[in-house]
Design a protein around this motif. Structure first.
Motif, PDB file in Angstrom:
ATOM      1  N   ARG A 164       1.590  -0.562   9.945  1.00 48.68           N
ATOM      2  CA  ARG A 164       2.282  -1.061   8.680  1.00 48.68           C
ATOM      3  C   ARG A 164       1.173  -2.524   8.489  1.00 48.68           C
ATOM      4  O   ARG A 164       1.187  -2.591   7.731  1.00 48.68           O
ATOM      5  CB  ARG A 164       3.726  -1.192   8.630  1.00 48.68           C
ATOM      6  N   LEU A 167       0.436  -0.911   0.368  1.00 47.21           N
ATOM      7  CA  LEU A 167      -0.050   0.166  -0.083  1.00 47.21           C
ATOM      8  C   LEU A 167       0.776   1.209  -0.174  1.00 47.21           C
ATOM      9  O   LEU A 167       0.813   2.433  -0.656  1.00 47.21           O
ATOM     10  CB  LEU A 167      -0.779  -0.009   1.148  1.00 47.21           C
ATOM     11  N   ASP A 168       2.435   1.354   0.705  1.00 52.98           N
ATOM     12  CA  ASP A 168       2.920   2.429   0.659  1.00 52.98           C
ATOM     13  C   ASP A 168       3.413   2.309  -1.133  1.00 52.98           C
ATOM     14  O   ASP A 168       3.313   3.420  -0.752  1.00 52.98           O
ATOM     15  CB  ASP A 168       4.343   2.103   2.175  1.00 52.98           C
ATOM     16  N   LEU A 198      -2.977   8.145   4.725  1.00 54.17           N
ATOM     17  CA  LEU A 198      -2.716   6.566   5.316  1.00 54.17           C
ATOM     18  C   LEU A 198      -1.468   5.989   5.642  1.00 54.17           C
ATOM     19  O   LEU A 198      -1.808   4.984   6.666  1.00 54.17           O
ATOM     20  CB  LEU A 198      -2.742   6.061   3.834  1.00 54.17           C
ATOM     21  N   PRO A 199      -0.293   6.598   6.048  1.00 50.92           N
ATOM     22  CA  PRO A 199       0.721   6.398   6.893  1.00 50.92           C
ATOM     23  C   PRO A 199       0.510   6.224   8.815  1.00 50.92           C
ATOM     24  O   PRO A 199       1.002   5.633   9.719  1.00 50.92           O
ATOM     25  CB  PRO A 199       1.714   7.161   6.632  1.00 50.92           C
ATOM     26  N   TYR A 236      -3.671  -3.884   1.902  1.00 52.83           N
ATOM     27  CA  TYR A 236      -2.773  -4.406   0.469  1.00 52.83           C
ATOM     28  C   TYR A 236      -3.710  -5.498  -0.054  1.00 52.83           C
ATOM     29  O   TYR A 236      -4.004  -5.875  -1.138  1.00 52.83           O
ATOM     30  CB  TYR A 236      -1.766  -3.689   0.179  1.00 52.83           C
ATOM     31  N   ARG A 289      -2.927  -1.649   6.939  1.00 48.56           N
ATOM     32  CA  ARG A 289      -2.114  -1.251   5.783  1.00 48.56           C
ATOM     33  C   ARG A 289      -1.365  -2.264   4.591  1.00 48.56           C
ATOM     34  O   ARG A 289      -2.231  -2.195   3.549  1.00 48.56           O
ATOM     35  CB  ARG A 289      -0.205  -0.365   5.146  1.00 48.56           C
ATOM     36  N   THR A 343      -3.803  10.448  -0.008  1.00 50.33           N
ATOM     37  CA  THR A 343      -3.766   9.176   0.320  1.00 50.33           C
ATOM     38  C   THR A 343      -2.440   9.237   1.651  1.00 50.33           C
ATOM     39  O   THR A 343      -2.209   9.137   2.142  1.00 50.33           O
ATOM     40  CB  THR A 343      -3.196   8.192  -0.897  1.00 50.33           C
TER      41      THR A 343
END
Length: 103
Positions: free
Chosen positions: A81, A56-57, A76-77, A88, A84, A73
């Motif tokens: 993790r 996703l990163d 989102l971080p 993904y 995320r 976006t």
């Protein structure tokens, strides 16, 4: 081999982004150089200013380069993790695979 299509009209080759299929010689070389497996592609890879992003990163890094509203976006971080990566694996990746099979 999966087809390779930009996710956004501004993401055309020769503009801001360069694309390579993970299974291509260049793609495999980039995956190897960044410590990713070349026998099981469970992620994509984005390299922005020498920094490597996966899952996703990588989506966040690419979309944030497109301007508003995609730049949102970048928020989102703040998600952990593991969340995320789960998003993904269970959302973005499945959509990408479905589109590559349909088109």
């Amino acid at each position: 081999m999966l087809g390779l299509r930009p996710a956004h009209p501004q993401a055309r080759p020769g503009k801001r982004f360069r694309f390579a299929a993970a299974q291509s010689p260049l793609g495999e070389s980039l995956f190897r150089r960044h410590g990713l497996p070349t026998d099981d592609y469970d992620s994509n890879l984005a390299i922005v200013d020498g920094v490597t992003f996966t899952k996703l990163d990588s989506f966040i890094a690419a979309m944030s380069a497109l301007g508003w509203p995609w730049r949102a976006t970048k928020a989102l971080p703040i998600l952990p993790r593991p969340l995320r990566d789960w998003l993904y694996d269970n959302g973005v990746k499945s959509q990408i695979l479905a589109k590559s099979r349909d088109g």
